[in-house]
Design a protein around this motif. Structure first.
Motif, PDB file in Angstrom:
ATOM      1  N   ASN A   1     -11.061 -89.947 -70.176  1.00  0.00           N
ATOM      2  CA  ASN A   1     -10.709 -89.108 -69.022  1.00  0.00           C
ATOM      3  C   ASN A   1     -10.048 -89.921 -67.926  1.00  0.00           C
ATOM      4  OD1 ASN A   1     -12.081 -87.261 -70.510  1.00  0.00           O
ATOM      5  ND2 ASN A   1     -13.780 -86.999 -69.099  1.00  0.00           N
ATOM      6  N   ARG A   2     -10.108 -91.248 -68.026  1.00  0.00           N
ATOM      7  CA  ARG A   2      -9.636 -92.112 -66.949  1.00  0.00           C
ATOM      8  C   ARG A   2      -8.374 -92.886 -67.319  1.00  0.00           C
ATOM      9  NH1 ARG A   2     -13.374 -94.030 -63.221  1.00  0.00           N
ATOM     10  NH2 ARG A   2     -12.459 -96.092 -63.443  1.00  0.00           N
ATOM     11  N   LYS A   3      -8.311 -93.349 -68.566  1.00  0.00           N
ATOM     12  CA  LYS A   3      -7.331 -94.392 -68.859  1.00  0.00           C
ATOM     13  C   LYS A   3      -5.880 -93.935 -68.716  1.00  0.00           C
ATOM     14  CE  LYS A   3      -7.389 -93.958 -73.885  1.00  0.00           C
ATOM     15  NZ  LYS A   3      -7.892 -94.524 -75.134  1.00  0.00           N
ATOM     16  N   PHE A   4      -5.613 -92.655 -68.970  1.00  0.00           N
ATOM     17  CA  PHE A   4      -4.232 -92.172 -68.853  1.00  0.00           C
ATOM     18  C   PHE A   4      -3.773 -92.093 -67.404  1.00  0.00           C
ATOM     19  CE2 PHE A   4      -5.862 -90.245 -72.773  1.00  0.00           C
ATOM     20  CZ  PHE A   4      -4.944 -90.761 -73.666  1.00  0.00           C
ATOM     21  N   PHE A   5      -4.732 -92.073 -66.503  1.00  0.00           N
ATOM     22  CA  PHE A   5      -4.412 -91.800 -65.096  1.00  0.00           C
ATOM     23  C   PHE A   5      -4.762 -93.009 -64.233  1.00  0.00           C
ATOM     24  CE2 PHE A   5      -6.303 -88.188 -67.387  1.00  0.00           C
ATOM     25  CZ  PHE A   5      -5.159 -87.433 -67.579  1.00  0.00           C
ATOM     26  N   GLY A   6      -4.793 -94.153 -64.875  1.00  0.00           N
ATOM     27  CA  GLY A   6      -5.366 -95.380 -64.328  1.00  0.00           C
ATOM     28  C   GLY A   6      -5.028 -95.723 -62.898  1.00  0.00           C
TER      29      GLY A   6
END
Ligand code: PXG
Length: 445
Positions: free
Chosen positions: A166-171
């Motif tokens: 849920n986080r890594k794409f929007f780092g």
């Protein structure tokens, strides 16, 4: 009632809907379409019955198709479809807030309405910052979350959350100034615990380390789910939440419990903070508030927090925050009817009377192939399966699909299967749910 089944659309008609948290291509090649629901069951578009083992998505606590809710919503739509809550009001919003304040954990009697769990979380984070600012501590802007935490998908909730995908794409778009404690899942010490795991309260002391690193004077709040749901059911070790509360008190840091899943009876008390006897400063809710019938969320705040905002000239807005649909009259009507159903049928405590049957059923899966852990509390259960070599999530997904084919709906996160049925479930249905899952696990390589 809603007896008419909607015909299944042809596969090409599925293209336009970009589905949330879904493997779109896999789904559209092989859709699972639900058409009707009542009580403990869904029916798919071909009329096949499916036992609901997850209360929709952890929200339909009183079971599907509750006539009382339908009637309240219909009546409210006909009476007043919409009314603004900015500088205006309508009576049932106040009635709902009063009703919620009565069942709230001690002191949490100021209620801010939102439309979802994600909005509740972002609202609570903003209130926490605003609270410190109102008290002259505007430098307290940091948040501490936890690994494996899920707090919805707004930028705030995503930042304090701790689920990697849920986080890594929007780092690079995270809130600044957020740190995370370790999660509390430890199979080496706690596998197959019944209820809360005995080992791990000391993990709360990590909060002291993070406070020492950042200095308490920079930290606004700590946010955790009392029981993590989305990450595959992670339970708090005995004493862990109390320790978090003590540390927050010592350093004047607000403690936020995200009870979007645990709220409204899931754990055998109206809220997990009551079950665990730890009272937060802010509590976020949604889902079971309206039995899932309409989108609505609520943030519960300690009165001291509300009071801190109530200063300055009386004609100034104290909190520059809110949504067009905050306290939507139709959602309020649904929530009031839901609370009536919960009260009339004792559903906010029913999970407590079912929990030993539930616990025994869940733990009957011990010893089945690839089962590496079983977790339970209230009417929440999880089966953790060993991941296939190099293919994380594949075994879990296959089990989820096969269960659905056999008429049982469960949730899958990676290789963990989660269950959280409507709180109206009967013993026989618990057995069917768990036996089907067991049979599927037995035949899944
Ligand atoms: N906080 C918590 C603790 C949640 O579980 C949210 C916030 C966000 O709520 P909204 O209403 O914005 O989705 C949630 C949502 C699952 C699953 O089975 C869990 C949630 C949503 C969808 C699926 O893992 N929880």
């Amino acid at each position: 009632m809603n007896a008419q089944l909607t015909p299944a659309p042809a596969n090409t008609e599925l293209d336009a809907f970009w589905m949330p948290f879904t493997a779109n291509r896999q789904f559209k090649a092989n859709p699972r379409l639900l058409a009707r629901a009542e009580g403990m069951y869904y029916w798919d578009t071909s009329g096949r019955e499916v036992l609901d083992g997850v209360a929709g998505l952890w929200c339909v606590n009183a079971g599907h198709g509750r006539r009382e809710i339908t009637e309240a919503v219909t009546k409210q739509l006909a009476t007043m479809d919409y009314a603004p809550a900015f500088q205006m009001g309508h009576p049932i919003a106040f009635e709902l807030a009063n009703r919620l304040a009565k069942i709230a954990p001690p002191g949490l009697d100021r209620i801010f309405f939102t439309n979802s769990g994600s909005e509740s979380v972002d609202t609570a984070l903003k209130i926490a910052i605003g609270y410190h600012r109102a008290r002259g501590a505007g430098q307290r802007t940091r948040f501490i979350g936890r690994e494996k935490g899920y707090h919805g998908v707004g930028f705030g909730g995503m930042s304090v959350g701790g689920m990697v995908n849920n986080r890594k794409f929007f780092g690079s778009s995270m809130l600044p100034g957020v740190d995370h404690m370790s999660h509390t899942l430890d199979l080496e010490h706690n596998a197959f615990s019944r209820g809360l795991p005995p080992w791990g309260a000391h993990l709360a002391n990590e909060l002291e380390r993070l406070i020492a690193l950042h200095d308490a004077s920079t930290i606004a709040a700590v946010i955790v789910e009392p029981i993590s749901g989305s990450a595959g059911v992670v339970l708090p070790p005995v004493g862990y939440l109390k320790r978090l509360r003590e540390i927050c008190d010592k350093h004047d840091i607000l403690l936020i419990f995200d009870e979007v899943i645990t709220g409204f009876g899931r754990v055998g008390r109206p809220f997990a903070s009551l079950a665990f006897d730890v009272t937060p400063d802010l509590m976020t809710t949604a889902k079971g508030l309206t039995n899932g019938a309409l989108p609505m969320g609520a943030v519960f705040a300690q009165r001291k927090i509300y009071d801190a905002f109530m200063q300055g000239p009386e004609n100034t807005i104290e909190l520059f925050h809110g949504y067009t649909y905050s306290a939507h009259p139709v959602a309020c009507a649904a929530a009031l009817a839901t609370l009536d159903v919960y009260a009339k049928e004792g559903l906010l405590t029913r999970a407590a009377s079912l929990s030993s049957h539930w616990e025994n059923a869940v733990h009957s899966l011990r010893g089945l192939p690839h089962v590496v852990d079983l977790r339970n509390y209230g009417l929440i259960g999880a089966v953790e399966l060993e991941a296939r070599q190099g293919k994380p999530g594949a075994r879990g997904f296959e089990v989820f699909l096969k269960c659905f084919e056999r008429g049982v709906m469960v949730r899958q996160t990676g290789d963990t299967i989660a269950m959280s049925p409507p709180l109206i479930i009967e013993g026989k249905q618990i057995d069917r749910l768990v036996e089907t899952l067991g049979a599927v696990i037995r035949e899944t390589a």
